[in-house]
Design a protein around this motif. Structure first.
Motif, mmCIF file in Angstrom:
data_model
loop_
_atom_site.group_PDB
_atom_site.id
_atom_site.type_symbol
_atom_site.label_atom_id
_atom_site.label_comp_id
_atom_site.label_asym_id
_atom_site.label_seq_id
_atom_site.Cartn_x
_atom_site.Cartn_y
_atom_site.Cartn_z
ATOM 1 N N GLY A 144 0.812 -1.219 0.000
ATOM 2 C CA GLY A 144 0.000 0.000 0.000
ATOM 3 C C GLY A 144 0.840 1.262 0.000
ATOM 4 N N VAL A 145 1.796 1.326 0.913
ATOM 5 C CA VAL A 145 2.657 2.514 0.991
ATOM 6 C C VAL A 145 3.567 2.598 -0.226
ATOM 7 N N GLY A 146 4.080 1.439 -0.661
ATOM 8 C CA GLY A 146 4.940 1.433 -1.845
ATOM 9 C C GLY A 146 4.213 1.946 -3.075
ATOM 10 N N ALA A 147 2.986 1.486 -3.287
ATOM 11 C CA ALA A 147 2.208 1.909 -4.446
ATOM 12 C C ALA A 147 1.852 3.388 -4.367
ATOM 13 N N GLN A 148 1.502 3.864 -3.171
ATOM 14 C CA GLN A 148 1.158 5.279 -3.021
ATOM 15 C C GLN A 148 2.368 6.169 -3.267
ATOM 16 N N ASN A 149 3.525 5.744 -2.754
ATOM 17 C CA ASN A 149 4.745 6.521 -2.989
ATOM 18 C C ASN A 149 5.073 6.596 -4.479
ATOM 19 N N ALA A 150 4.942 5.447 -5.164
ATOM 20 C CA ALA A 150 5.223 5.412 -6.603
ATOM 21 C C ALA A 150 4.239 6.292 -7.363
ATOM 22 N N ALA A 151 2.963 6.260 -6.952
ATOM 23 C CA ALA A 151 1.947 7.086 -7.615
ATOM 24 C C ALA A 151 2.243 8.568 -7.419
ATOM 25 N N ASN A 152 2.674 8.944 -6.218
ATOM 26 C CA ASN A 152 3.023 10.337 -5.952
ATOM 27 C C ASN A 152 4.180 10.787 -6.844
ATOM 28 N N GLY A 153 5.202 9.926 -6.934
ATOM 29 C CA GLY A 153 6.360 10.261 -7.758
ATOM 30 C C GLY A 153 6.000 10.384 -9.221
ATOM 31 N N GLN A 154 5.156 9.466 -9.687
ATOM 32 C CA GLN A 154 4.746 9.478 -11.091
ATOM 33 C C GLN A 154 3.914 10.719 -11.402
ATOM 34 N N LEU A 155 3.032 11.086 -10.481
ATOM 35 C CA LEU A 155 2.219 12.284 -10.664
ATOM 36 C C LEU A 155 3.104 13.524 -10.728
ATOM 37 N N GLY A 156 4.102 13.570 -9.847
ATOM 38 C CA GLY A 156 5.015 14.702 -9.842
ATOM 39 C C GLY A 156 5.786 14.829 -11.143
ATOM 40 N N ARG A 157 6.244 13.677 -11.653
ATOM 41 C CA ARG A 157 6.995 13.704 -12.919
ATOM 42 C C ARG A 157 6.089 14.103 -14.086
ATOM 43 N N THR A 158 4.857 13.602 -14.081
ATOM 44 C CA THR A 158 3.924 13.913 -15.162
ATOM 45 C C THR A 158 3.603 15.406 -15.207
ATOM 46 N N ARG A 159 3.457 15.996 -14.028
ATOM 47 C CA ARG A 159 3.091 17.415 -13.958
ATOM 48 C C ARG A 159 4.292 18.339 -13.836
ATOM 49 N N GLY A 160 5.486 17.759 -13.826
ATOM 50 C CA GLY A 160 6.687 18.583 -13.727
ATOM 51 C C GLY A 160 6.824 19.274 -12.381
ATOM 52 N N ILE A 161 6.381 18.605 -11.321
ATOM 53 C CA ILE A 161 6.409 19.192 -9.981
ATOM 54 C C ILE A 161 7.714 18.827 -9.280
ATOM 55 N N ASP A 162 8.408 19.819 -8.762
ATOM 56 C CA ASP A 162 9.607 19.575 -7.965
ATOM 57 C C ASP A 162 9.187 19.181 -6.553
ATOM 58 N N ARG A 163 9.700 18.056 -6.061
ATOM 59 C CA ARG A 163 9.276 17.549 -4.755
ATOM 60 C C ARG A 163 9.522 18.551 -3.644
ATOM 61 N N SER A 164 10.703 19.149 -3.625
ATOM 62 C CA SER A 164 11.045 20.095 -2.551
ATOM 63 C C SER A 164 10.125 21.306 -2.579
ATOM 64 N N ASP A 165 9.859 21.813 -3.774
ATOM 65 C CA ASP A 165 8.965 22.971 -3.889
ATOM 66 C C ASP A 165 7.560 22.614 -3.447
ATOM 67 N N PHE A 166 7.110 21.417 -3.814
ATOM 68 C CA PHE A 166 5.765 20.984 -3.438
ATOM 69 C C PHE A 166 5.634 20.862 -1.926
ATOM 70 N N LEU A 167 6.603 20.187 -1.290
ATOM 71 C CA LEU A 167 6.552 20.007 0.160
ATOM 72 C C LEU A 167 6.641 21.350 0.878
ATOM 73 N N ASP A 168 7.449 22.247 0.340
ATOM 74 C CA ASP A 168 7.583 23.568 0.960
ATOM 75 C C ASP A 168 6.262 24.328 0.888
ATOM 76 N N ALA A 169 5.579 24.212 -0.250
ATOM 77 C CA ALA A 169 4.297 24.903 -0.403
ATOM 78 C C ALA A 169 3.247 24.335 0.543
ATOM 79 N N VAL A 170 3.203 22.986 0.648
ATOM 80 C CA VAL A 170 2.242 22.360 1.555
ATOM 81 C C VAL A 170 2.552 22.724 3.006
ATOM 82 N N ALA A 171 3.843 22.697 3.356
ATOM 83 C CA ALA A 171 4.239 23.039 4.722
ATOM 84 C C ALA A 171 3.851 24.478 5.053
ATOM 85 N N THR A 172 4.016 25.370 4.109
ATOM 86 C CA THR A 172 3.641 26.769 4.328
ATOM 87 C C THR A 172 2.141 26.883 4.561
#
Length: 218
Positions: A144-172
């Motif tokens: 479950g966690v493995g699949a969700q992590n992979a889905a998150n990564g794939q979504l980020g790559r598809t949309r061109g989202i930088d992980r650090s920028d995304f986490l920083d925005a959510v944290a803010t």
């Protein structure tokens, strides 16, 4: 099956993995596979009769590699942690594996995981009547966690989202929530920015292992 036949099937599976990694399940067609292998579809059908079996065979090849890590002399806890992390990394590298596993219940890919994890649960001294539920908890968490992590990564790559920028925005955003209504979420904002997915995953495995150990002392 002859050595030549086995070699041909292995080539088909490896080519399928490459296509799946590059184009996903939709990209895996017998036509695309034929073009990649420079052969006719009939030669492929002789080894693998349909796309479902092809996907399962490709998935099984990935799972076999993850489950065959040499772990001589390691404790059951260490083996479970290593196997779990191997699965996490395998699904992260091959995001299609998670969905392929759900389509092959009871077949060899799942049996490989079940057998390897189950032996370690047995070695931990878990009573026979509790082993199925214990292995199930580990498998559900790992997959479950493995699949969700992979889905998150794939979504980020598809949309061109930088992980650090995304986490920083959510944290803010979290840090600006109402402190009374969302006290816990707000307190986690600072941790979100620098969290490590693999480390968090292993922390969950350790919690399950600690629960297994605690239940044996009751």
């Amino acid at each position: 099956m002859s050595a030549a036949s086995t070699s041909s099937r292995d080539r088909i599976i490896e080519a399928s993995i490459a296509i799946l990694d590059g184009s996903g399940e939709d990209g895996l067609t017998f036509r695309a596979l034929s073009e990649r292998l420079a052969t006719g579809p009939g030669a492929i059908y002789w080894h693998v009769p349909n796309k479902g079996d092809l996907l399962t065979a490709a998935c099984d090849a990935i799972i076999a590699r993850a489950m065959n890590a040499p772990l001589v002399g390691a404790t059951p806890q260490a083996i479970i942690r290593t196997l779990a992390l191997g699965m996490f990394d395998a699904i992260d590298a091959h995001p299609w594996v998670g969905s392929a596993l759900t389509r092959a219940p009871g077949q060899l890919p799942m049996v490989r995981i079940l057998e390897r994890i189950g032996r370690q649960v047995s070695a931990l001294g878990v009573p026979d009547e509790e082993q199925w539920a214990t292995v199930g908890a580990l498998l559900n968490y790992i997959l479950g966690v493995g699949a969700q992590n992979a889905a998150n990564g794939q979504l980020g790559r598809t949309r061109g989202i930088d992980r650090s920028d995304f986490l920083d925005a959510v944290a803010t955003t979290w840090s600006q929530l109402d402190p009374d209504a969302y006290a816990f979420t707000r307190s986690m904002a600072a941790h979100l920015r620098g969290h490590d997915d693999r480390r968090d995953f292993l922390a969950g495995i350790d919690l399950i292992l600690s629960g297994i150990e605690a239940s044996r002392r009751l």
